[in-house]
Design a protein around this motif. Structure first.
Motif, PDB file in Angstrom:
ATOM      1  N   ARG A 150       0.830  -1.200   0.000  1.00  0.00           N
ATOM      2  CA  ARG A 150       0.000   0.000   0.000  1.00  0.00           C
ATOM      3  C   ARG A 150       0.870   1.258   0.000  1.00  0.00           C
TER       4      ARG A 150
ATOM      5  N   ILE B 247       2.348   1.817  -3.544  1.00  0.00           N
ATOM      6  CA  ILE B 247       1.447   2.309  -4.591  1.00  0.00           C
ATOM      7  C   ILE B 247       1.005   3.747  -4.329  1.00  0.00           C
ATOM      8  N   ILE B 248       0.925   4.173  -3.057  1.00  0.00           N
ATOM      9  CA  ILE B 248       0.524   5.566  -2.843  1.00  0.00           C
ATOM     10  C   ILE B 248       1.674   6.521  -3.146  1.00  0.00           C
TER      11      ILE B 248
ATOM     12  N   LEU C 157       3.746   5.911  -5.645  1.00  0.00           N
ATOM     13  CA  LEU C 157       3.602   5.981  -7.105  1.00  0.00           C
ATOM     14  C   LEU C 157       2.480   6.935  -7.486  1.00  0.00           C
ATOM     15  N   MET C 158       1.389   6.886  -6.716  1.00  0.00           N
ATOM     16  CA  MET C 158       0.274   7.798  -6.961  1.00  0.00           C
ATOM     17  C   MET C 158       0.738   9.248  -6.866  1.00  0.00           C
TER      18      MET C 158
ATOM     19  N   THR D 262       1.927   4.531 -12.958  1.00  0.00           N
ATOM     20  CA  THR D 262       0.995   4.933 -11.900  1.00  0.00           C
ATOM     21  C   THR D 262      -0.386   4.310 -12.080  1.00  0.00           C
TER      22      THR D 262
ATOM     23  N   CYS E 116      -1.886   2.094  -9.219  1.00  0.00           N
ATOM     24  CA  CYS E 116      -2.265   2.633  -7.913  1.00  0.00           C
ATOM     25  C   CYS E 116      -3.727   2.383  -7.562  1.00  0.00           C
TER      26      CYS E 116
ATOM     27  N   PHE F 153      -5.113  -0.288  -4.799  1.00  0.00           N
ATOM     28  CA  PHE F 153      -5.589   0.318  -3.560  1.00  0.00           C
ATOM     29  C   PHE F 153      -7.019  -0.125  -3.267  1.00  0.00           C
TER      30      PHE F 153
ATOM     31  N   TYR G 188      -2.980  10.798   1.771  1.00  0.00           N
ATOM     32  CA  TYR G 188      -3.742  11.292   0.627  1.00  0.00           C
ATOM     33  C   TYR G 188      -4.251  12.707   0.877  1.00  0.00           C
TER      34      TYR G 188
END
Length: 389
Positions: free
Chosen positions: A14, A17-18, A20-21, A54, A57, A61, A313
């Protein structure tokens, strides 16, 4: 393997990937382009792959949220508690998307963006009802929606609904931009289908975490490899699964880009196979890695971000947005907005991918300490609000 250890691999994935986001969002503000980075006819490999990487993501998620929901249910051993948690958190996420997050994108109250947090919230609300069904039924529903929703891409289905239900069609399946009033704009970026099915699929796969590590890793690897193989087969034959056809170019790199260029809005079958498949393989590798080298610093670093994903986020968008606007004012004398047409950009403005990567690294480092501090606070405090961030 203990429950605590199993969750480490999920937090690390997690966190990965965030981050990468954040690369995509940094590019969005710091390197606005007059072309779509995935437009093969106008882009370059550097721009294309910066955007493409990306793509993992959102699907992962949403998928991991389904897994976490199941594990929470196993922890509390109560369908009622799980249902209430999914409903309350889902409504909270929708509220945040409509208010705080929408404001963060443009620092304006007249634009509402319905994006990934919105669709996660709605999917949790739907999952709150689905949990009362047998897992086999939920699996069939999830797989059917994911596999078949591209059958209704044709405008014929939109025509059947009629103009009076166009709003429903856009909320369910087709992104759109609309003027709610003369002063309010609505951007539906993430329609509900098939995202709720992706979360439900994660919920159905989560019981694998009850099994031993060897079985779990083999299962994730097998499903991941089958997903990738099916993706390649369907894409190169142009048989089914994505509105964008596979095209063979004289350039090998463009042909490869065409293979990977799949539809995200809404996510096509091939898009989901292309992202969730490798994601499961990566999850299996992380499980192995956390067994043989659990103390590696970079794993702990990713785990911090993955442990407080919503907090990250909420703060990363305004930080990226504000820093980009300050830079633009200092450099060009005024801000550069991604919703503006290229004709309205400052005369000296040129998108710079190196600048975007540099700022992505800088901002990620700067956000580490507040995320770590919040993670410690969240784990030691009993404050109710911290439960929902």
């Amino acid at each position: 393997m203990s429950d605590k250890h199993r969750l480490i691999s999920l937090d690390i994935l997690r966190g990965f990937i965030i981050i990468l986001m954040a690369l995509d969002h940094t590019r969005h503000y710091w390197a606005i382009t007059p072309f779509m980075p995935t437009d093969i006819e106008n882009t370059t490999p550097a721009w294309f792959f910066t955007r493409w990487v990306t793509h993992f993501c959102a699907p992962l998620f949403v998928f991991l949220t389904g897994i976490s929901a199941y594990l929470y249910g196993e922890k509390v051993q109560s369908k009622l508690q799980l249902r209430n948690y999914l409903l309350s958190r889902g409504l909270w996420l929708v509220f945040l998307e409509l208010t705080v997050i929408s404001f963060s994108w443009q620092f304006a109250f007249d634009i509402v963006f319905l994006q990934v947090i919105w669709v996660i919230g709605l999917s949790m609300i739907i999952l709150a009802g689905l949990i009362y069904l047998p897992l086999s039924w939920i699996s069939v529903l999830a797989i059917t929606v994911i596999a078949c929703h591209n059958l209704i891409d044709d405008d014929h289905f939109f025509a059947v609904l009629g103009p009076q239900f166009s709003w429903l069609w856009h909320l369910l399946h087709v992104p759109t931009a609309a003027n709610l009033t003369t002063e309010w704009q609505l951007f539906i970026v993430y329609p509900l289908m098939p995202w709720f099915a992706v979360m439900a699929l994660g919920y159905c796969i989560a019981p694998i975490f009850k099994r031993d590590s060897t079985f779990r890793c083999k299962t994730f690897l097998s499903i991941g490899l089958i997903s990738i193989a099916l993706f390649v087969l369907l894409k190169i034959t142009n048989f089914y699964g994505d509105p964008k056809p596979f095209v063979e170019y004289t350039s090998n790199i463009k042909t490869f880009m065409s293979l990977l260029n799949n539809t995200k809005y809404p996510p096509s079958l091939l898009y989901l196979l292309m992202t969730i498949g490798p994601g499961l393989i990566l999850l299996a590798l992380l499980e192995r890695l956390t067994q043989v080298a659990p103390t590696r610093p970079w794993l702990a670093w990713l785990q911090v971000f993955g442990g407080v994903p919503l907090f990250y986020y909420l703060i990363h968008i305004p930080v990226i947005n504000l820093s980009a606007q300050i830079y633009a004012i200092l450099q060009y004398g005024r801000t550069v907005q991604f919703l503006d047409s290229a004709d309205n950009w400052p005369a000296l403005y040129q998108p710079n991918l190196w600048l975007a990567y540099s700022m992505w690294i800088v901002l990620t480092i700067l956000l580490y300490l507040p995320c770590k501090h919040y993670m410690v606070t969240k784990r030691t405090s009993q404050h109710l609000l911290l439960k929902y961030l």
